[in-house]
Design a protein around this motif. Structure first.
Motif, PDB file in Angstrom:
ATOM      1  N   GLU A 276       0.849  -1.192   0.000  1.00  0.00           N
ATOM      2  CA  GLU A 276       0.000   0.000   0.000  1.00  0.00           C
ATOM      3  C   GLU A 276       0.881   1.236   0.000  1.00  0.00           C
ATOM      4  N   LEU A 277       0.564   2.165  -0.885  1.00  0.00           N
ATOM      5  CA  LEU A 277       1.265   3.439  -0.955  1.00  0.00           C
ATOM      6  C   LEU A 277       0.511   4.468  -0.122  1.00  0.00           C
ATOM      7  N   ARG A 278       1.211   5.081   0.799  1.00  0.00           N
ATOM      8  CA  ARG A 278       0.648   6.174   1.591  1.00  0.00           C
ATOM      9  C   ARG A 278       1.519   7.395   1.364  1.00  0.00           C
ATOM     10  N   ALA A 279       0.914   8.478   0.958  1.00  0.00           N
ATOM     11  CA  ALA A 279       1.677   9.685   0.650  1.00  0.00           C
ATOM     12  C   ALA A 279       0.949  10.901   1.185  1.00  0.00           C
ATOM     13  N   ARG A 326      -4.059   7.328  -0.021  1.00  0.00           N
ATOM     14  CA  ARG A 326      -3.662   5.937   0.159  1.00  0.00           C
ATOM     15  C   ARG A 326      -4.048   5.156  -1.093  1.00  0.00           C
ATOM     16  N   TYR A 327      -3.154   4.251  -1.527  1.00  0.00           N
ATOM     17  CA  TYR A 327      -3.455   3.409  -2.689  1.00  0.00           C
ATOM     18  C   TYR A 327      -2.967   1.986  -2.410  1.00  0.00           C
ATOM     19  N   PRO A 328      -3.905   1.020  -2.214  1.00  0.00           N
ATOM     20  CA  PRO A 328      -3.506  -0.376  -2.017  1.00  0.00           C
ATOM     21  C   PRO A 328      -3.394  -1.095  -3.356  1.00  0.00           C
ATOM     22  N   LYS A 329      -2.287  -1.787  -3.560  1.00  0.00           N
ATOM     23  CA  LYS A 329      -2.078  -2.574  -4.775  1.00  0.00           C
ATOM     24  C   LYS A 329      -2.507  -4.015  -4.488  1.00  0.00           C
ATOM     25  N   ALA A 330      -3.480  -4.513  -5.237  1.00  0.00           N
ATOM     26  CA  ALA A 330      -4.027  -5.849  -4.990  1.00  0.00           C
ATOM     27  C   ALA A 330      -2.962  -6.922  -5.187  1.00  0.00           C
ATOM     28  N   GLU A 331      -3.061  -7.990  -4.396  1.00  0.00           N
ATOM     29  CA  GLU A 331      -2.147  -9.123  -4.530  1.00  0.00           C
ATOM     30  C   GLU A 331      -2.466  -9.897  -5.806  1.00  0.00           C
ATOM     31  N   VAL A 332      -1.484 -10.687  -6.261  1.00  0.00           N
ATOM     32  CA  VAL A 332      -1.689 -11.562  -7.429  1.00  0.00           C
ATOM     33  C   VAL A 332      -1.458 -13.007  -6.990  1.00  0.00           C
ATOM     34  N   VAL A 369       6.532   9.770   1.806  1.00  0.00           N
ATOM     35  CA  VAL A 369       6.206   8.567   1.036  1.00  0.00           C
ATOM     36  C   VAL A 369       6.412   7.360   1.936  1.00  0.00           C
ATOM     37  N   ASP A 370       5.407   6.506   2.010  1.00  0.00           N
ATOM     38  CA  ASP A 370       5.499   5.300   2.835  1.00  0.00           C
ATOM     39  C   ASP A 370       4.879   4.135   2.059  1.00  0.00           C
ATOM     40  N   VAL A 371       5.693   3.131   1.732  1.00  0.00           N
ATOM     41  CA  VAL A 371       5.212   1.927   1.044  1.00  0.00           C
ATOM     42  C   VAL A 371       5.278   0.777   2.047  1.00  0.00           C
ATOM     43  N   VAL A 372       4.102   0.255   2.433  1.00  0.00           N
ATOM     44  CA  VAL A 372       4.013  -0.758   3.481  1.00  0.00           C
ATOM     45  C   VAL A 372       3.212  -1.955   2.968  1.00  0.00           C
ATOM     46  N   ASP A 373       3.251  -3.036   3.749  1.00  0.00           N
ATOM     47  CA  ASP A 373       2.416  -4.182   3.418  1.00  0.00           C
ATOM     48  C   ASP A 373       0.950  -3.782   3.513  1.00  0.00           C
ATOM     49  N   GLY A 374       0.180  -4.129   2.470  1.00  0.00           N
ATOM     50  CA  GLY A 374      -1.215  -3.728   2.412  1.00  0.00           C
ATOM     51  C   GLY A 374      -2.095  -4.574   3.299  1.00  0.00           C
ATOM     52  N   PRO A 375      -3.366  -4.197   3.428  1.00  0.00           N
ATOM     53  CA  PRO A 375      -4.330  -4.996   4.182  1.00  0.00           C
ATOM     54  C   PRO A 375      -4.546  -6.342   3.507  1.00  0.00           C
ATOM     55  N   SER A 376      -5.147  -7.278   4.234  1.00  0.00           N
ATOM     56  CA  SER A 376      -5.342  -8.624   3.683  1.00  0.00           C
ATOM     57  C   SER A 376      -6.186  -8.597   2.423  1.00  0.00           C
ATOM     58  N   GLN A 377      -7.116  -7.658   2.332  1.00  0.00           N
ATOM     59  CA  GLN A 377      -7.919  -7.487   1.120  1.00  0.00           C
ATOM     60  C   GLN A 377      -7.840  -6.028   0.713  1.00  0.00           C
ATOM     61  N   SER A 378      -7.085  -5.771  -0.346  1.00  0.00           N
ATOM     62  CA  SER A 378      -6.856  -4.389  -0.735  1.00  0.00           C
ATOM     63  C   SER A 378      -8.138  -3.660  -1.068  1.00  0.00           C
ATOM     64  N   SER A 379      -9.132  -4.386  -1.583  1.00  0.00           N
ATOM     65  CA  SER A 379     -10.371  -3.726  -1.990  1.00  0.00           C
ATOM     66  C   SER A 379     -11.121  -3.157  -0.810  1.00  0.00           C
ATOM     67  N   ASP A 380     -10.853  -3.674   0.398  1.00  0.00           N
ATOM     68  CA  ASP A 380     -11.560  -3.168   1.570  1.00  0.00           C
ATOM     69  C   ASP A 380     -11.317  -1.692   1.777  1.00  0.00           C
ATOM     70  N   VAL A 381     -10.072  -1.226   1.489  1.00  0.00           N
ATOM     71  CA  VAL A 381      -9.719   0.153   1.768  1.00  0.00           C
ATOM     72  C   VAL A 381     -10.497   1.112   0.888  1.00  0.00           C
ATOM     73  N   ALA A 382     -10.855   0.669  -0.303  1.00  0.00           N
ATOM     74  CA  ALA A 382     -11.526   1.553  -1.251  1.00  0.00           C
ATOM     75  C   ALA A 382     -13.047   1.491  -1.156  1.00  0.00           C
ATOM     76  N   SER A 383     -13.581   0.789  -0.158  1.00  0.00           N
ATOM     77  CA  SER A 383     -15.032   0.635  -0.057  1.00  0.00           C
ATOM     78  C   SER A 383     -15.667   1.883   0.542  1.00  0.00           C
ATOM     79  N   PHE A 384     -15.593   2.972  -0.213  1.00  0.00           N
ATOM     80  CA  PHE A 384     -16.178   4.251   0.191  1.00  0.00           C
ATOM     81  C   PHE A 384     -15.671   4.690   1.560  1.00  0.00           C
ATOM     82  N   GLY A 385     -14.448   4.316   1.877  1.00  0.00           N
ATOM     83  CA  GLY A 385     -13.873   4.724   3.144  1.00  0.00           C
ATOM     84  C   GLY A 385     -14.323   3.914   4.335  1.00  0.00           C
ATOM     85  N   LEU A 386     -15.193   2.893   4.128  1.00  0.00           N
ATOM     86  CA  LEU A 386     -15.714   2.114   5.250  1.00  0.00           C
ATOM     87  C   LEU A 386     -14.832   0.923   5.574  1.00  0.00           C
TER      88      LEU A 386
END
Length: 421
Positions: A276-279, A326-332, A369-386
């Motif tokens: 996850e990118l935090r800036a 904040r921008y989480p990059k989804a896992e592959v 600039v802070d690049v850290v391990d993202g949440p277990s489900q990256s899509s959670d962070v973008a769920s309208f902030g919830l």
């Protein structure tokens, strides 16, 4: 005999050389430690208004002396501390002389607690309130060395030496880029005094605190002195480009740059899948600017598609404007095909120079600039902030729906019973 004498002489010379060789590095280490030591200059208002007895039944001056004694006892050994006064020596009515009344009561350096306390004990409320000149002199007191530098201003009134505006003085100090922070403490402040001291603090990233009790004063000054001893992260100077393709690639850290009015700054950050990118960015108005301003931080792909943005806006007087994203990059699933994504960060501000104000150099900005391990489900962070709050929201909706059905059924049953009877 001669051979033995020569051997003895040679051995002594060798020992002396070794001793000298060991001594010089020790001295060098001592000098380096001294250069890195944190420095604090306590600037105390000793103007005539400090005679007022409205702090815990004693005068403001007595409260300040008591607090200073406690602070001097608690100052960490590695902090170089000094004391400067304003309005302590000239009791007359000549404004020109009164506005020069600032003196170094105790020089910034290793602390001799007994000597410093004795110097504070001699103070008596006397004259004017030349805050601006005192801040300029205090900045000179802290000149040199690479450790953190902090001015702690304690005052009970507004500056009486305008047009040398202390807020402009603070901005001038901040523009020098020497990493000096000014914290202000207002003793029983009124509205105008609160605004002035807040402006001084904000110009250098410091804090303002209103104080009405002796214990509060001692506690706050101790906190600020201790804060000076904390490790300081020094921003790394960088130069953003006018387009993403030419931008420097940044890793996690704190960066500083300057951006001219109407200009855009671009930076690049590599984000791996599952990270996850935090800036965040802060732009400082180190000179007079027009009202109505904003700061925009955008994350876009190298093709120019916007990913996420953060923005802030205001109207009126300000010294710092900040925003972040904040921008989480989804896992592959396939680690072999996992490749980093280059994210372009764009910084734009809408400050404009006031009349007669120089537009160069650009306004100083700090980019984190802070690049850290993202949440277990990256899509959670973008769920309208919830984030994972969607589970709770869904449970509440379902509970409410079932409660409505039950209440409706009970109501119909009661009406049916009433009609039967």
């Amino acid at each position: 005999m001669i051979t033995r004498t020569r051997l003895a002489t040679g051995a002594c010379a060798l020992l002396a050389a070794l001793a000298a060789g060991m001594a010089f590095p020790a001295g060098a280490v001592a000098d380096e430690t001294s250069a890195m030591a944190p420095k604090v200059d306590l600037v105390l208002d000793v103007s005539g208004s400090m005679r007022a007895k409205d702090i815990d039944g004693q005068s403001r001056m007595s409260a300040a002396k008591q607090a200073f004694n406690e602070v001097l006892d608690a100052t960490p050994e590695d902090v170089q501390l000094g004391i400067r006064t304003l309005g302590a020596n000239y009791p007359g009515d000549d404004r020109r002389t009164g506005c020069k009344d600032t003196a170094q009561l105790y020089p910034v350096g290793p602390l001799d607690r007994t000597e410093a306390k004795a110097a504070v004990a001699t103070l008596a409320p006397t004259g004017w309130t030349p805050i601006g000149p005192a801040l300029l002199k205090a900045a000179d007191d802290l000149d040199g060395g690479e450790g953190s530098k902090r001015i702690v201003l304690i005052s009970d009134g507004e500056d009486t030496c305008a047009p040398l505006d202390p807020c402009e003085v603070a901005r001038e100090i901040a523009a020098k880029g020497i990493g000096l922070t000014i914290d202000t403490l207002g003793l029983v402040p009124n509205t105008k005094m609160r605004q002035q001291l807040s402006c001084i603090a904000e110009a250098t990233g410091g804090t303002f605190t209103s104080v009405e009790h002796t214990e509060e004063l001692a506690d706050k000054v101790n906190q600020l002195v201790d804060r000076a001893a904390d490790p300081v992260v020094t921003p790394v100077a960088t130069t953003g480009a006018d387009q993403c393709a030419k931008a420097p690639t940044l890793k996690s850290g704190l960066y500083t740059d300057r951006e001219e009015f109407g200009q855009q700054r671009w930076y690049r950050v590599d984000v791996q899948p599952g990270q996850e990118l935090r800036a965040s960015v802060s732009v400082s108005a180190d000179r007079a600017v027009n009202p109505s301003y904003g700061v925009l931080l955008r994350a876009v792909t190298v093709q120019g598609r916007e990913i996420v943005r953060g923005e802030a806006a205001g109207n009126g007087r300000t010294d710092v404007m900040s925003t972040g994203l904040r921008y989480p990059k989804a896992e592959v699933d396939d680690e072999d095909t996992a490749t980093a994504e280059t994210v372009c960060l764009q910084v734009t501000h809408s400050f404009s120079a006031g009349s007669g104000v120089q537009s160069k150099p650009g306004l100083p900005l700090e980019l984190t600039v802070d690049v850290v391990d993202g949440p277990s489900q990256s899509s959670d962070v973008a769920s309208f902030g919830l984030g994972r709050g969607w589970w709770l929201l869904g449970a509440l909706i379902l509970t409410g729906f079932l409660a409505g059905l039950v209440w409706g059924w009970v109501s119909r049953w009661r009406v049916a019973v009433w009609r039967t009877n």
